[in-house]
Design a protein around this motif. Structure first.
Motif, PDB file in Angstrom:
ATOM      1  N   ASP A   1      49.626  45.009  54.399  1.00 47.49           N
ATOM      2  CA  ASP A   1      48.370  44.165  53.811  1.00 47.49           C
ATOM      3  C   ASP A   1      48.848  42.965  52.698  1.00 47.49           C
ATOM      4  O   ASP A   1      48.242  42.037  52.577  1.00 47.49           O
ATOM      5  N   GLU A   2      50.087  43.421  52.233  1.00 49.70           N
ATOM      6  CA  GLU A   2      50.395  42.554  50.981  1.00 49.70           C
ATOM      7  C   GLU A   2      51.939  42.660  50.960  1.00 49.70           C
ATOM      8  O   GLU A   2      52.508  43.791  51.468  1.00 49.70           O
ATOM      9  N   LEU A   3      52.508  42.060  50.145  1.00 47.37           N
ATOM     10  CA  LEU A   3      53.934  42.445  49.843  1.00 47.37           C
ATOM     11  C   LEU A   3      53.733  43.766  48.920  1.00 47.37           C
ATOM     12  O   LEU A   3      52.959  43.746  48.007  1.00 47.37           O
ATOM     13  N   THR A   4      54.821  44.698  49.123  1.00 49.94           N
ATOM     14  CA  THR A   4      54.640  45.820  48.358  1.00 49.94           C
ATOM     15  C   THR A   4      56.304  46.039  48.204  1.00 49.94           C
ATOM     16  O   THR A   4      57.189  45.454  48.570  1.00 49.94           O
ATOM     17  N   GLU A   5      56.416  47.019  47.051  1.00 51.80           N
ATOM     18  CA  GLU A   5      57.655  47.703  46.631  1.00 51.80           C
ATOM     19  C   GLU A   5      58.226  48.235  48.025  1.00 51.80           C
ATOM     20  O   GLU A   5      57.613  48.834  48.762  1.00 51.80           O
ATOM     21  N   ARG A   6      59.560  47.819  48.120  1.00 47.07           N
ATOM     22  CA  ARG A   6      60.538  48.473  49.192  1.00 47.07           C
ATOM     23  C   ARG A   6      60.419  50.086  49.189  1.00 47.07           C
ATOM     24  O   ARG A   6      60.204  50.499  47.861  1.00 47.07           O
TER      25      ARG A   6
END
Length: 181
Positions: A27-32
């Motif tokens: 849904d959005e950029l997230t922590e790896r």
């Protein structure tokens, strides 16, 4: 074209893309996924998609695209989103295009790419593939050698994208090269 935006704004297209290419958009950029702090990556980045086996696609700080597999492989795939989506759509199952011997010259590479794609197309819904490619503005009949050459160059660009796994005993295990071993 902003492929991520197109997929996010059209959930049916995103689902079709995932079914075809095993690419689940977040849904959005997230922590790896850093395996509870046990993974250290060589370049800053954020996850934006995952595959069914637990691999992640990472948007790196320089705009290039990295990938980290659940098997401990890591590498840069593309210089940007346009190249990534061209690779995914044009070279179905991109992991099958990593035989370095086939990158000797443009003719050999084109023949290799077409041969591999024909094999992979046997398991693909062709109408769905064309529909997704059209929606993203990616030609399905263009030459593959330029796409694959950009892929190879991205995998080899310095600094290399790697992951170091911190083992329970304190030792470190560096990720395998994702491509061209």
């Amino acid at each position: 074209m902003d492929h991520l935006k197109v997929l996010r704004e059209n959930p049916d297209l995103a689902k079709e893309f995932d079914v075809l290419f095993d690419f689940s958009l977040l849904d959005e950029l997230t922590e790896r996924d850093e395996a509870e702090g046990r993974c250290t990556f060589t370049l800053p980045g954020m996850a934006f998609a995952r595959d069914g086996s637990g691999g992640e696609y990472h948007l790196l700080e320089d705009g290039s695209i990295g990938y980290y597999s659940s098997e401990g492989e890591a590498g840069r795939l593309a210089e940007g989103m346009e190249d990534l989506f061209s690779l995914i759509v044009s070279c179905i199952c991109w992991q099958d295009y990593c035989d370095a011997k086939q990158y000797a010259d443009a003719k050999t590479l084109e023949e290799y790419g077409q041969r591999q794609r024909n094999i992979n197309l046997e398991d693909i819904d062709m109408d769905s593939w064309r529909r997704v490619a059209d929606a993203l503005g990616i030609p399905t009949d263009g030459p593959l050698a330029p796409v694959l050459e950009r892929f190879r160059k991205a995998t080899q660009r310095q600094p290399l994208y790697r992951c170091v796994f911190h083992e329970d005993d304190g030792s470190l295990t560096e990720s395998y090269d994702l491509m061209f071993e």
